[in-house]
Write a protein that holds these residues in place. Structure first.
Motif, PDB file in Angstrom:
ATOM      1  N   PHE A  14       0.840  -1.192   0.000  1.00  0.00           N
ATOM      2  CA  PHE A  14       0.000   0.000   0.000  1.00  0.00           C
ATOM      3  C   PHE A  14       0.875   1.243   0.000  1.00  0.00           C
ATOM      4  N   SER A  15       0.585   2.163  -0.888  1.00  0.00           N
ATOM      5  CA  SER A  15       1.264   3.457  -0.925  1.00  0.00           C
ATOM      6  C   SER A  15       0.247   4.522  -0.533  1.00  0.00           C
ATOM      7  N   PRO A  16       0.396   5.111   0.648  1.00  0.00           N
ATOM      8  CA  PRO A  16      -0.589   6.119   1.059  1.00  0.00           C
ATOM      9  C   PRO A  16      -0.532   7.331   0.141  1.00  0.00           C
ATOM     10  N   PRO A  17      -1.690   7.965  -0.092  1.00  0.00           N
ATOM     11  CA  PRO A  17      -1.697   9.167  -0.923  1.00  0.00           C
ATOM     12  C   PRO A  17      -0.891  10.278  -0.241  1.00  0.00           C
ATOM     13  N   PRO A  18      -0.193  11.086  -1.035  1.00  0.00           N
ATOM     14  CA  PRO A  18       0.601  12.169  -0.442  1.00  0.00           C
ATOM     15  C   PRO A  18      -0.287  13.336  -0.008  1.00  0.00           C
TER      16      PRO A  18
ATOM     17  N   ASP B 286     -22.665  18.071   4.105  1.00  0.00           N
ATOM     18  CA  ASP B 286     -22.590  17.177   5.255  1.00  0.00           C
ATOM     19  C   ASP B 286     -22.700  15.743   4.748  1.00  0.00           C
ATOM     20  N   ALA B 287     -21.603  14.991   4.860  1.00  0.00           N
ATOM     21  CA  ALA B 287     -21.584  13.598   4.412  1.00  0.00           C
ATOM     22  C   ALA B 287     -21.788  12.649   5.587  1.00  0.00           C
ATOM     23  N   LYS B 288     -22.361  13.127   6.653  1.00  0.00           N
ATOM     24  CA  LYS B 288     -22.651  12.388   7.899  1.00  0.00           C
ATOM     25  C   LYS B 288     -21.392  12.085   8.699  1.00  0.00           C
ATOM     26  N   ALA B 289     -20.422  11.386   8.125  1.00  0.00           N
ATOM     27  CA  ALA B 289     -19.195  11.050   8.857  1.00  0.00           C
ATOM     28  C   ALA B 289     -18.192  12.198   8.842  1.00  0.00           C
ATOM     29  N   PHE B 290     -18.393  13.141   7.928  1.00  0.00           N
ATOM     30  CA  PHE B 290     -17.488  14.290   7.807  1.00  0.00           C
ATOM     31  C   PHE B 290     -18.208  15.396   7.054  1.00  0.00           C
ATOM     32  N   ARG B 291     -17.648  16.588   7.140  1.00  0.00           N
ATOM     33  CA  ARG B 291     -18.162  17.740   6.411  1.00  0.00           C
ATOM     34  C   ARG B 291     -17.066  18.232   5.474  1.00  0.00           C
TER      35      ARG B 291
ATOM     36  N   VAL C  28     -10.920  13.834   9.986  1.00  0.00           N
ATOM     37  CA  VAL C  28     -10.430  13.043   8.865  1.00  0.00           C
ATOM     38  C   VAL C  28      -9.588  13.900   7.928  1.00  0.00           C
ATOM     39  N   TRP C  29      -8.791  13.224   7.104  1.00  0.00           N
ATOM     40  CA  TRP C  29      -8.073  13.868   6.012  1.00  0.00           C
ATOM     41  C   TRP C  29      -8.931  13.703   4.761  1.00  0.00           C
ATOM     42  N   LEU C  30      -8.929  14.693   3.871  1.00  0.00           N
ATOM     43  CA  LEU C  30      -9.739  14.649   2.655  1.00  0.00           C
ATOM     44  C   LEU C  30      -8.891  14.786   1.408  1.00  0.00           C
TER      45      LEU C  30
ATOM     46  N   TYR D 151     -10.159   9.928   4.819  1.00  0.00           N
ATOM     47  CA  TYR D 151      -9.256   8.922   5.379  1.00  0.00           C
ATOM     48  C   TYR D 151      -9.069   9.172   6.868  1.00  0.00           C
ATOM     49  N   GLU D 152      -8.997   8.084   7.632  1.00  0.00           N
ATOM     50  CA  GLU D 152      -8.677   8.213   9.047  1.00  0.00           C
ATOM     51  C   GLU D 152      -7.195   8.554   9.166  1.00  0.00           C
ATOM     52  N   PRO D 153      -6.856   9.546   9.991  1.00  0.00           N
ATOM     53  CA  PRO D 153      -5.451   9.922  10.153  1.00  0.00           C
ATOM     54  C   PRO D 153      -4.598   8.741  10.619  1.00  0.00           C
ATOM     55  N   GLU D 154      -3.384   8.732  10.128  1.00  0.00           N
ATOM     56  CA  GLU D 154      -2.348   7.764  10.483  1.00  0.00           C
ATOM     57  C   GLU D 154      -2.579   6.375   9.889  1.00  0.00           C
ATOM     58  N   THR D 155      -3.821   5.859   9.900  1.00  0.00           N
ATOM     59  CA  THR D 155      -4.057   4.503   9.391  1.00  0.00           C
ATOM     60  C   THR D 155      -4.417   4.493   7.911  1.00  0.00           C
ATOM     61  N   TYR D 156      -4.901   5.601   7.398  1.00  0.00           N
ATOM     62  CA  TYR D 156      -5.357   5.738   6.011  1.00  0.00           C
ATOM     63  C   TYR D 156      -6.561   4.846   5.698  1.00  0.00           C
TER      64      TYR D 156
END
Length: 158
Positions: A33-37, A59-64, A90-92, A138-143
């Motif tokens: 896996f190569s995480p997105p930069p 509003d996407a429910k889990a994030f805005r 989250v990261w977007l 994406y969840e931080p750190e775990t992607y």
């Protein structure tokens, strides 16, 4: 003639089993896996977006997130104004997809409290076309995926 059939059949069976074993063993490999930069052009704060950009918060429910709804190609890029509100966890990133699902361009990741103004396009359509903005979280750190949202709009060619 019958004496030669048995060795040939046995040889073919051994060959078939060998080929199947190789296929099974090589098919089980997973690509790394190569995480997105992160986006090098990301800026901190809230953007000052022109009124004609059709910018709004979703509003996407889990994030805005906030993004432009009116896209126009200029110098091989388009202003998307993707904003990750400071209150998100989250990261977007955004992908611009054509009608066939092909990627026209995408941003890098942005952290909460950041925005990215423009996305460089890999290919520019010849005429105004329908596109989708796929916002991926994406969840931080775990992607791990934290979900996604899709906005349908048009990409205008100047």
């Amino acid at each position: 003639m019958r004496k030669g059939v048995l060795p040939v059949t046995a040889g073919l069976c051994v060959l078939a089993v060998t080929v199947m074993m190789i296929a099974l063993l090589s098919g089980g490999r997973q690509e790394s896996f190569s995480p997105p930069p992160f986006d090098a052009a990301a800026q901190t704060g809230a953007p000052e977006v022109p009124e004609n950009a059709g910018y709004g918060e979703m509003d996407a429910k889990a994030f805005r997130f906030s993004a432009a709804g009116e896209l126009e190609v200029q110098d091989g890029k388009t202003d998307v104004w993707l904003t990750n509100p400071a209150g998100n966890t989250v990261w977007l990133k955004v992908r611009i997809l054509d009608e066939n699902g092909d990627i026209l361009g995408e941003s890098g990741l942005i952290r909460p409290g950041e925005y990215v103004r423009s996305v460089e396009l890999n290919s520019v359509p010849q005429q105004t076309t329908a596109v989708s903005l796929k916002i991926m979280a994406y969840e931080p750190e775990t992607y791990y995926s934290a979900g996604s949202a899709v906005l349908n709009t048009t990409l205008k060619i100047a």
